[in-house]
Design an enzyme around this catalytic site. Structure first.
Site, mmCIF file in Angstrom:
data_model
loop_
_atom_site.group_PDB
_atom_site.id
_atom_site.type_symbol
_atom_site.label_atom_id
_atom_site.label_comp_id
_atom_site.label_asym_id
_atom_site.label_seq_id
_atom_site.Cartn_x
_atom_site.Cartn_y
_atom_site.Cartn_z
ATOM 1 N N SER A 124 0.829 -1.207 0.000
ATOM 2 C CA SER A 124 0.000 0.000 0.000
ATOM 3 C C SER A 124 0.863 1.256 0.000
ATOM 4 C CB SER A 124 -0.881 0.003 1.259
ATOM 5 O OG SER A 124 -1.446 1.288 1.469
ATOM 6 N N TYR A 148 -1.729 -0.236 10.669
ATOM 7 C CA TYR A 148 -2.006 -0.898 9.381
ATOM 8 C C TYR A 148 -0.820 -0.694 8.433
ATOM 9 C CZ TYR A 148 -3.462 -1.261 4.573
ATOM 10 O OH TYR A 148 -3.489 -1.567 3.242
ATOM 11 N N LYS A 152 2.177 -3.405 6.714
ATOM 12 C CA LYS A 152 2.565 -3.514 5.304
ATOM 13 C C LYS A 152 4.072 -3.307 5.168
ATOM 14 C CE LYS A 152 -1.488 -4.251 3.420
ATOM 15 N NZ LYS A 152 -1.803 -5.547 2.764
#
Ligand code: WQD
Length: 360
Positions: A124, A148, A152
């Site tokens: 991302s 989050y 990643k």
């Protein structure tokens, strides 16, 4: 030889499964339906007329994952399965580290056991943190600012370490900018749980009357109209990027990161205006406080993906809004009618040939 698609019932996963099947790939899908619905699998088969094995399971379940690899000849994995809500990750970080990081480690261990060393990972643009340096290249400094994004980033580092330890791995890290839109059939699309966090599904739910009005988070940013600018990319363009990455890792070892965006940015107000034109519905909105953690401007430099993958996005903001609206109009409640999956075996994993499921 099949492509294992983890999280294949999800928004980007389902669109990628459609393009894989259209391209003639065999696929095997695993999903735990934590952020997706069985109905999307049925729609994939409906759109493509193709059948594929499906396992309802969690990537963390080693026994179930071993069964998938032992029952199918997997040549590569596209790994979508994971939790993806920035706000939620702040309140339940351990679940995010468990699902995203541990889940990926378990998957890679199983791949190694079966000699499967080709991996496309769903990363991302969040790994770049809230930088305002645009356009963002793959060499822009990394620095996630929420759990989050940190999952990643950690996974990208884990995969680089894995490749360092064993040069036979071929890994593509695909850094998505802002995925929006839907397949032109209107049969698959984004179906967020609860109130959408992201702009486009929120706008489309206002347009279809599910939500009253849009809150625009800040209009005092240093941008063309004061609202946030993002690089929105059509989900089908994104899906095609995965097919190009799959081709690439077949012939190139090591780890490469690629920005998957359009290379241009649109503001919130521009997106609202375009959606109003496409849908013919007015989108009432209120300007409210900025949202913590938001960058003013974020859009990609997509040179590397164009040069090395031979890929670039072809769908513009009009098509993004048109396809979103068609999906939302045809499915005002998303995939609400959940289809019951016929259980084929009493194995620990619900193994279902979606084709059987389709025949009912
Ligand atoms: C876009 C713009 C908001 C909602 C997130 C994740 C990122 C990736 C994509 C997973 C911003 C504004 C939004 C609303 C608004 N997801 N906005 N009102 O934050 O760029 O990226 O989704 O990988 O990791 O961070 O996307 O759609 O939330 O916001 O004004 O109700 O719309 O301020 O400018 P974002 P978004």
């Amino acid at each position: 030889m099949a492509i294992l698609v983890t999280g294949g019932a999800g928004y980007i996963g389902s669109h990628t499964c459609v393009e894989l099947l259209n391209e003639g790939y065999e696929i095997v899908v695993v999903d735990n339906f934590s952020n997706s619905k069985p109905e999307s699998l049925k729609r994939i088969s409906e759109i493509t007329g193709k059948l594929f094995p499906f396992y309802q399971m969690d990537v963390l379940d080693k026994k179930a994952l071993d069964q998938v690899f032992s029952e199918n000849t997997i040549e590569a994995v596209i790994h979508f399965a994971g939790s993806k809500a920035v706000g939620e990750s702040v309140s339940i970080p351990l679940a995010y580290y468990q699902n995203n990081v541990i889940g990926t480690v378990i998957l890679c261990e199983m791949m190694k056991n079966y000699g499967v060393k080709n991996l496309v990972f769903s990363s991302s643009a969040t790994v770049y943190g809230a930088t305002d340096q645009v356009p963002i290249t793959e060499d822009t400094m990394l620095g996630a600012v929420n759990p989050y994004g940190r999952t990643k980033l950690m996974i990208e580092e884990i995969l680089r370490d894995l490749s360092e330890s064993d040069e036979t791995w071929s890994i593509a890290l695909l850094r998505y900018f802002n995925p929006v839109g839907a397949h032109r059939s209107g049969r698959i699309g984004e179906d967020p749980n609860g109130i959408p966090n992201n702009l486009m599904p929120y706008i489309s739910q206002v347009a279809v009357g599910k939500l009253e009005s849009l809150n625009i988070f800040g209009s005092d940013y240093p941008t063309k109209d004061g609202t946030g600018v993002r690089d929105y990319i059509h989900v089908v363009d994104l899906a095609m990027g995965h097919l190009k990455a799959l081709e690439k890792i077949r012939s190139k070892r090591g780890v490469d990161a690629y920005n998957l965006g359009t290379g241009s940015g649109y503001s919130v107000l521009e997106m609202v205006e375009e959606f109003e034109q496409v849908s013919g519905q007015s989108i009432p909105y209120t300007i409210v406080e900025r949202r913590a953690g938001d960058a003013a401007i974020c859009y990609a430099d997509v040179t590397k993906a164009r040069n090395e993958l031979g890929w670039s996005a072809t769908r513009g903001i009009h098509e993004m809004c048109e396809d979103t609206w068609r999906w939302q109009q045809n499915n005002p409640e998303g995939y609400s009618e959940e289809s019951k999956i016929k259980q084929e075996t009493r194995s620990p994993v619900l193994k279902t040939a979606v084709g059987l499921f389709m025949s009912h």
